[in-house]
Design an enzyme around this catalytic site. Structure first.
Site, PDB file in Angstrom:
ATOM      1  N   GLY A  55       0.750  -1.173   0.056  1.00 16.92           N
ATOM      2  CA  GLY A  55      -0.012   0.053   0.016  1.00 16.92           C
ATOM      3  C   GLY A  55       0.820   1.254  -0.025  1.00 16.92           C
ATOM      4  O   GLY A  55       0.719   2.115  -1.003  1.00 16.92           O
ATOM      5  N   ALA A  56       2.020   1.342   0.956  1.00 18.76           N
ATOM      6  CA  ALA A  56       2.517   2.549   1.121  1.00 18.76           C
ATOM      7  C   ALA A  56       3.877   2.391   2.031  1.00 18.76           C
ATOM      8  O   ALA A  56       3.890   1.351   2.534  1.00 18.76           O
ATOM      9  CB  ALA A  56       1.655   3.659   1.574  1.00 18.76           C
ATOM     10  N   GLU A  82       6.450   4.230   5.062  1.00 15.99           N
ATOM     11  CA  GLU A  82       6.573   5.232   5.944  1.00 15.99           C
ATOM     12  C   GLU A  82       7.857   5.824   6.165  1.00 15.99           C
ATOM     13  O   GLU A  82       8.410   6.582   6.668  1.00 15.99           O
ATOM     14  CB  GLU A  82       6.022   4.671   7.368  1.00 15.99           C
ATOM     15  CG  GLU A  82       7.062   3.959   7.938  1.00 15.99           C
ATOM     16  CD  GLU A  82       6.647   2.551   7.810  1.00 15.99           C
ATOM     17  OE1 GLU A  82       6.032   2.164   6.879  1.00 15.99           O
ATOM     18  OE2 GLU A  82       7.017   1.676   8.736  1.00 15.99           O
ATOM     19  N   GLU A 140       0.470   6.037   7.441  1.00 23.74           N
ATOM     20  CA  GLU A 140       1.892   6.111   7.325  1.00 23.74           C
ATOM     21  C   GLU A 140       2.351   7.451   8.118  1.00 23.74           C
ATOM     22  O   GLU A 140       3.410   7.506   8.776  1.00 23.74           O
ATOM     23  CB  GLU A 140       2.293   6.428   5.729  1.00 23.74           C
ATOM     24  CG  GLU A 140       1.666   5.240   5.019  1.00 23.74           C
ATOM     25  CD  GLU A 140       2.125   3.835   5.442  1.00 23.74           C
ATOM     26  OE1 GLU A 140       3.442   3.745   5.973  1.00 23.74           O
ATOM     27  OE2 GLU A 140       1.359   2.925   5.019  1.00 23.74           O
TER      28      GLU A 140
HETATM   29  N1  B3K Z   1       5.742  -0.727   6.470  1.00 22.23           N
HETATM   30  C1  B3K Z   1       5.332  -0.741   5.327  1.00 22.23           C
HETATM   31  C2  B3K Z   1       5.201  -2.256   4.905  1.00 22.23           C
HETATM   32  C3  B3K Z   1       6.382  -2.654   4.324  1.00 22.23           C
HETATM   33  C4  B3K Z   1       6.213  -4.075   3.825  1.00 22.23           C
HETATM   34  C5  B3K Z   1       7.595  -4.770   3.351  1.00 22.23           C
HETATM   35  N2  B3K Z   1       7.340  -5.902   2.562  1.00 22.23           N
HETATM   36  C6  B3K Z   1       3.913  -0.034   5.268  1.00 22.23           C
HETATM   37  C7  B3K Z   1       3.340  -0.127   6.533  1.00 22.23           C
HETATM   38  O1  B3K Z   1       2.722  -0.915   7.028  1.00 22.23           O
HETATM   39  O2  B3K Z   1       2.806   1.116   6.750  1.00 22.23           O
HETATM   40 ZN    ZN Z   2       2.472   0.156   8.772  1.00 25.19          ZN
END
Ligand code: B3K
Ligand code: ZN
Length: 893
Positions: free
Chosen positions: A271-272, A274, A308
Site C-alpha cells: 500500500g505505502a 513510511e 503512514e
Molecule cells: N511498513 C510498510 C510495509 C513494508 C512491507 C515490506 N514488505 C507499510 C506500512 O505498514 O505502513
Molecule cells: Zn504500517
C-alpha cells in the site's frame, strides 16, 4: 577488484529465530550516500562512520545482495581483494579498529529490478523500497533495524528527465554539472534504521500546502503525482492535514521535520511506505476524485495516509529492535489509524469492518500452516510476515489493552512509552512494560497474546435463579493447536457485556464481591483470565439476555446459544452497534449453517424476514443497515468449519441471498426510491450521511438485481438508469457489479462501455478486472484466463495482479472449481512471478496452503500445484517458506 554479477541466485532459505537475537558488534553513526542514477548502471557511493560496540577483534559483517562491488576503502585506503571476503549475501572485513570510516562503491541495475525492492525504475521514475531488507540491494550495510544513523543523501541525474530528486529530511544543497545533470543533497537529522531510507527521482506534478503544528512549526506538505493527476490529489492532502491535527489532539504527538513529502508511484508491492519525511505510496492510496474513486477508496486513502503519518512516531522515532518485533510498530499503528478513521467518520461502521477482516482473513490465517503469533518466533523470509495477524490481530491486542486501561490509562502508557524509548529500537516487551509502569498494572498473562498463535474460542453459558435473583455466567476459553504450539495457556482478555430485560432495557450488573469498570459506551468490563471462569450477578429480577463481547472486545470466536427471540431483542435493542449488527448476522449464519449441515438450500424464515424488514426500514445510519443486510459470504462461512463443505456452503449462500432478494423485493424497491429522493440529483458529497445513503441504496440495488426473475423488465431498466444517472464511481461500479454478479443480460454491454470509457486509467480498470474475477456466476475461470491477455492486465504491475488474480484466488467457488482449472491458472502465474517478483508470488499462494481443509480430490489437485512449484529451479525464499510449511507432514513443526 572482485566483481559479482547482478544476476545472482535466489536468497538461500535459512530460518532465523527470535530467541537468537544478539546486539550488533558495530554500529554506524553517519551515512553519506551519493547516487549517480543511470538505467542499468547506477553508481552508489556510501561513506560510513563505523563504531565498534561489541567484542574486540570481531570482523565487520555487512549485508548485500544483487550488488556489484566496485571499490572499498577503509579510512581512505583502498582495500585489495585479499583484505575482505565477499559472498552472495555478505561482505566481511577483518579489523581491530574501534572506529573508522568505510567507503563502499557499488553498482546496481534499477531497470532490471522487477522485484520492486531496493532501488528500482518503473514507469520512468526511480524509487526505493527498503523495508524490510531492501537496503542491502543498494549497498553493503548493517541492514538491521537496531542500527540507527543520520543520513545525508546526494542524487545526481539528468536534469530534463528527472527534475525532482528527493530523499529523506531537509534539502540542504543543490547544483548543476557541466554535463546537463543536476544534483540535490538532503539531510535527515533523525537517526534511523536503513529500512526507512528513501530516494525518488522523476518528473511530477506537485500539490503544495502547509501545516502549522501546535507548537508553531511550519511544515511544508508536498504531494508528487504523475503529470495530469493533480485533480485527484486534494483528498489525500486534506487527509494528511487531518492526520497531523488528530495525532496532536488525541496522542499529543507533533511532527518533527520542516517538510513532509508523499510520492505516488504506479508500481509498488504494497500500500505505502513510511520512509522518514518521504512516504512512497502506491498511487491507489493517493489518487481519488468522485469520477474515479469509490466512497471506500476515499476512506482507504484517508486511512493509509493516516497510517503512514502515524508511523512517524510509532515506527520511526521509536522503531523495532529486530523484525520479530514488527507488530510493535504495525499493530500499534493500525490501532491508531483505526481510531483516526473512527473519530473522523462512523465509529460503528469502521469497527464492523475491522471485525469482518479479523473474522474472515485473520481467522483464516490462524487456521493455516502459516499461523503465527503477532510476534513470530521463526522467520525465513521477512516479507512473508507483513500479515493480517501481525497488523490486524496486532491492533486487536493493542485495542484490548486500551479496553482494559481505558482511554486515559492507555494514553498515560503511550506517554511513558515515548518518554522512555524515543530515538531507540525496542521490543514488544518494552511497550508492555511502559503500559504496566504508567498504570501500576501487571500484564504478565496478557503477554500470552504476543507468544501464542491461533484463535481462542469462548464457550459461554448462563444460568438464572429466580428465587435468589442471581445470574451465573460461565466462560470457558480454549485455543486450538497451531504449528509448533500443541498446547496453549489461557489468555487474559476483556469481555465486555451488557444485560437486557425483555423490554430491551439495560440492567446494571452487580456482584457482591467485586466492582466492575465500565466502557465509554456503558458496557460492563469483565476480565477473563482463567481457562474456565464464573461470575455471579445479583439482584436481577428476570432472566436477562446478554450482549457478549461488545464492540468485539477480544479477537475470538464466540459460542453462545442464543434463541431466535434473544437475537431479535439484541438486534433491536442493544446499545452497541457491533452487537446489533452481529445479532442480525447470527440469524443469517444460523439459517445458513442449518442448511449446510443438511446439504440443502437455505430459506429465509418468516421471523428473520421480519427482522430484515425492520432493519431495512429503521431510521438508524443507513451504512449500518447496509452492513446488517449483507448475506454472510462464502469465505466468512468457510472459517466456521475445520473441513470446508464448499458445495454446501455455496448452495446455502446462493439460495439464501436469492430468497432474501425475492421475499423483500418490494421493500428493497421502496427503500431504493426513498433513498434516491434523499440523495437527490445533486452533485457528489463525501460526508458520512451521503456515503451511508449510497451504500444502502446499492445494497438494495444488489438484491433487486438478484430478484430479476420476479420483474425482468423493470429490473433491467433500474440497472440501466442507476448507471446512467450515476454521479460517482461508487454508483457506476455498483451498477456494473450488480449486472455482472447477477448475470444480467446487460452485463456485457456495461462491461464494454466501462472499458471503453476508462481504458486509459489503470486504477479504474482494476475495478473492472476485479468485478469479473469476483463474480459468483459464469465461466469465471475462462474469463479470468482471457483477461490475462487483455491490454488492461500485466503481470509486471502488482496492482493488476491483485485486482485480477488475487481477487480470483479469493473467489472460493471458482478458485476451487472441481476440475482444478482455477488452481492451474493461479499456479501458472505464481511460477512466472517467482522469478520476477517473489513478494507478489508469495501473496498469491496463500489459498493453496489450506489444502488440508478440502476434500481428497481437491487436496490432490492442490498438492500437484504445490509440488510443481516446490520443484521450481531458483525457488524464492518467499515461496519456499510457505510451501515447505504447508507440506510439512508433522503439523507441529
Ligand atoms: N511498513 C510498510 C510495509 C513494508 C512491507 C515490506 N514488505 C507499510 C506500512 O505498514 O505502513
Ligand atoms: Zn504500517
Amino acid at each position: 577488484m572482485t566483481q559479482q554479477s547482478a544476476e545472482v541466485a535466489a536468497t538461500p532459505a535459512i530460518a532465523k529465530f527470535r530467541k537468537d537475537y544478539s546486539a550488533p558488534n558495530f554500529t554506524i553513526d553517519e551515512v553519506a550516500l551519493t547516487f549517480h542514477l543511470a538505467d542499468h548502471h547506477t553508481k552508489v557511493v556510501s561513506q560510513l562512520k563505523v563504531r565498534r560496540v561489541g567484542a574486540h577483534q570481531q570482523p565487520l559483517v555487512l549485508q548485500g545482495e544483487h550488488l556489484q562491488l566496485e571499490s572499498l576503502a577503509l579510512n581512505g585506503n583502498d582495500l585489495g581483494s585479499d583484505q575482505f571476503q565477499l559472498s552472495d549475501t555478505e561482505l566481511t572485513i577483518a579489523t581491530d579498529l574501534e572506529q573508522f570510516s568505510l567507503t563502499v562503491t557499488t553498482i546496481v541495475n534499477p531497470t532490471d529490478n522487477k522485484a520492486l525492492e531496493g532501488l528500482y525504475k518503473s514507469a520512468g521514475t526511480y524509487c526505493t523500497q527498503c523495508e524490510a531488507e531492501g537496503f542491502r540491494r543498494i549497498t553493503y550495510y548493517l541492514d538491521r533495524p537496531d542500527v540507527l544513523a543520520t543520513y545525508t543523501t546526494t542524487i545526481y541525474a539528468d536534469a530534463a528527465q528527472y527534475p525532482y530528486l528527493l530523499a529523506n529530511g531537509n534539502k540542504i544543497d543543490s547544483g548543476e554539472t557541466e554535463q546537463g545533470e543536476h544534483w540535490v543533497t538532503w539531510h535527515d537529522p533523525h537517526p534511523k534504521p536503513a529500512y526507512l531510507f528513501a530516494l525518488v527521482a522523476g518528473d511530477f506534478d506537485v500539490l503544495r500546502d502547509q501545516f502549522t503544528t501546535r507548537s508553531g512549526r511550519d511544515v511544508a506538505l508536498e504531494f508528487f503525482v504523475d503529470k495530469g493527476n493533480l485533480d485527484q490529489t486534494e483528498h489525500a492532502m486534506q487527509s494528511l492535514k487531518n492526520a497531523m491535527r488528530w495525532d496532536e489532539e488525541r496522542f499529543d504527538l507533533e511532527y518533527d521535520l520542516d517538510i513532509y513529502m508523499v510520492v505516488a508511484v504506479d508500481f509498488f508491492n504494497m500500500g505505502a511506505m513510511e520512509n522518514k519525511g518521504l512516504n512512497v505510496f502506491n498511487s491507489k492510496y493517493v489518487l481519488a476524485n468522485p469520477n474515479t474513486a469509490t466512497d471506500q477508496d476515499f476512506l482507504n486513502v484517508e486511512s493509509v495516509i493516516g497510517h503512514e503519518y502515524f508511523h512517524n512516531w510509532t515506527g520511526n522515532r521509536i522503531t523495532c529492535r529486530d523484525w520479530f518485533q514488527l507488530s510493535l510498530k504495525e499493530g500499534l499503528t493500525v490501532f491508531r489509524d483505526q481510531e483516526f478513521s473512527a473519530d473522523l467518520g462512523s465509529r460503528a461502521v469502521n469497527r464492523i469492518q475491522d471485525v469482518q477482516i479479523i473474522r474472515t482473513h485473520q481467522f483464516n490465517e490462524d487456521a493455516s500452516p502459516m499461523a503465527h503469533p503477532i510476534r513470530p518466533d521463526k522467520v525465513i523470509e521477512m516479507n512473508n510476515f507483513y500479515t493480517v495477524t501481525v497488523y490486524n490481530k496486532g491492533a486487536e491486542v493493542i485495542r484490548m489493552l486500551h479496553t482494559l486501561l481505558g482511554e486515559q490509562g492507555f494514553q498515560r502508557g503511550m506517554q511513558e512509552y515515548v518518554r522512555r524509548y524515543d530515538g531507540q529500537a525496542v521490543t514488544c516487551e518494552d511497550f508492555i512494560l511502559a503500559m504496566e509502569a504508567a498504570n501500576d498494572r501487571d500484564f504478565k498473562q496478557f503477554r500470552n497474546w504476543y507468544r501464542q498463535a491461533g484463535t481462542p474460542s469462548l464457550q459461554v453459558t448462563q444460568s438464572f435463579a429466580a428465587d435468589s435473583k442471581q445470574l451465573r455466567l460461565r466462560i470457558k476459553q480454549s485455543t486450538p493447536a497451531t504449528p509448533g504450539q500443541p498446547t496453549k495457556q489461557p489468555f487474559h482478555m476483556p469481555v465486555v457485556i451488557s444485560a437486557y430485560n425483555n423490554q430491551g432495557e439495560r440492567l446494571t450488573l452487580r456482584s457482591s464481591d467485586q466492582e466492575y469498570a465500565h466502557t465509554d459506551t456503558g458496557g460492563t468490563l469483565l476480565e477473563l483470565t482463567q481457562a474456565e471462569q464464573e461470575w455471579v450477578f445479583e439482584g436481577i429480577d428476570s432472566e436477562p439476555t446478554l450482549a457478549l463481547l461488545e464492540n468485539f472486545s477480544a479477537p475470538v470466536k464466540l459460542q453462545a446459544d442464543y434463541s431466535a427471540e434473544q437475537l431479535r431483542l439484541l438486534a433491536g435493542c442493544a446499545d452497541d452497534a457491533v452487537v446489533r449488527w452481529d445479532a442480525v448476522q447470527s440469524m443469517l449464519r444460523k439459517l445458513l449453517q442449518d442448511a449446510i449441515a443438511a446439504e440443502i438450500p437455505a430459506q429465509l424464515s418468516d421471523s428473520v424476514a421480519t427482522t430484515l424488514r425492520t432493519v431495512l426500514h429503521d431510521d438508524v445510519d443507513p451504512a449500518l443497515r447496509a452492513l446488517a443486510l449483507a448475506c454472510p459470504s462464502v469465505d466468512e462461512l468457510a472459517e466456521l468449519y475445520e473441513q470446508v463443505p464448499l458445495e454446501a456452503i455455496v448452495q446455502a449462500v446462493d439460495s439464501l441471498k436469492l430468497d432474501i432478494a425475492l421475499q423483500l423485493r418490494e421493500d428493497f424497491a421502496a427503500v431504493y426510491d426513498t433513498l434516491s429522493d434523499q440523495l437527490g440529483s445533486a452533485t457528489y458529497e463525501l460526508d458520512g450521511r451521503s456515503i451511508g445513503l449510497r451504500s444502502l441504496r446499492n445494497r438494495c440495488l444488489g438484491y433487486l438485481g438478484l430478484a430479476r426473475s420476479a420483474a425482468p423488465e423493470s429490473t433491467d431498466e433500474l440497472l440501466q438508469q442507476h448507471d446512467a444517472q450515476a454521479t460517482s464511481m461508487t454508483d457506476h461500479i455498483a451498477a456494473l457489479q450488480t449486472a455482472v454478479w447477477t448475470d444480467n443480460p446487460q452485463a456485457s454491454v456495461l462491461l464494454a462501455d466501462f472499458a471503453n470509457q476508462w481504458q486509459d486509467n489503470p486504477l479504474v480498470m482494476d475495478k473492472w478486472l476485479a468485478t469479473q474475477a469476483a463474480a459468483p456466476v459464469g465461466n469465471v475461470v475462462g474469463e479470468v484466463a482471457d483477461l490475462q491477455q487483455h491490454s488492461a492486465f500485466t503481470l509486471a504491475n502488482p496492482n493488476r495482479v491483485y485486482a485480477l488474480l488475487a481477487t480470483f484466488s479469493r473467489n472460493m467457488r471458482y478458485f476451487h472449481q472441481a476440475d482444478g482449472s482455477g488452481y492451474q491458472l493461479i499456479a501458472t502465474a505464481i511460477k512466472s512471478l517467482n522469478s520476477s517478483n517473489p513478494q507478489v508470488a508469495s501473496r498469491l499462494i496463500t489459498p493453496f496452503l489450506q489444502w488440508r481443509r478440502f476434500d481428497t480430490k481437491r487436496q490432490q489437485l492442490m498438492l500437484t500445484c504445490l509440488n510443481e512449484l516446490k520443484a521450481l529451479p531458483n525457488l524464492a525464499s518467499d515461496l519456499y517458506e510457505k510451501i515447505s510449511q504447508s507440506l510439512a507432514t508433522d503439523e507441529k513443526n
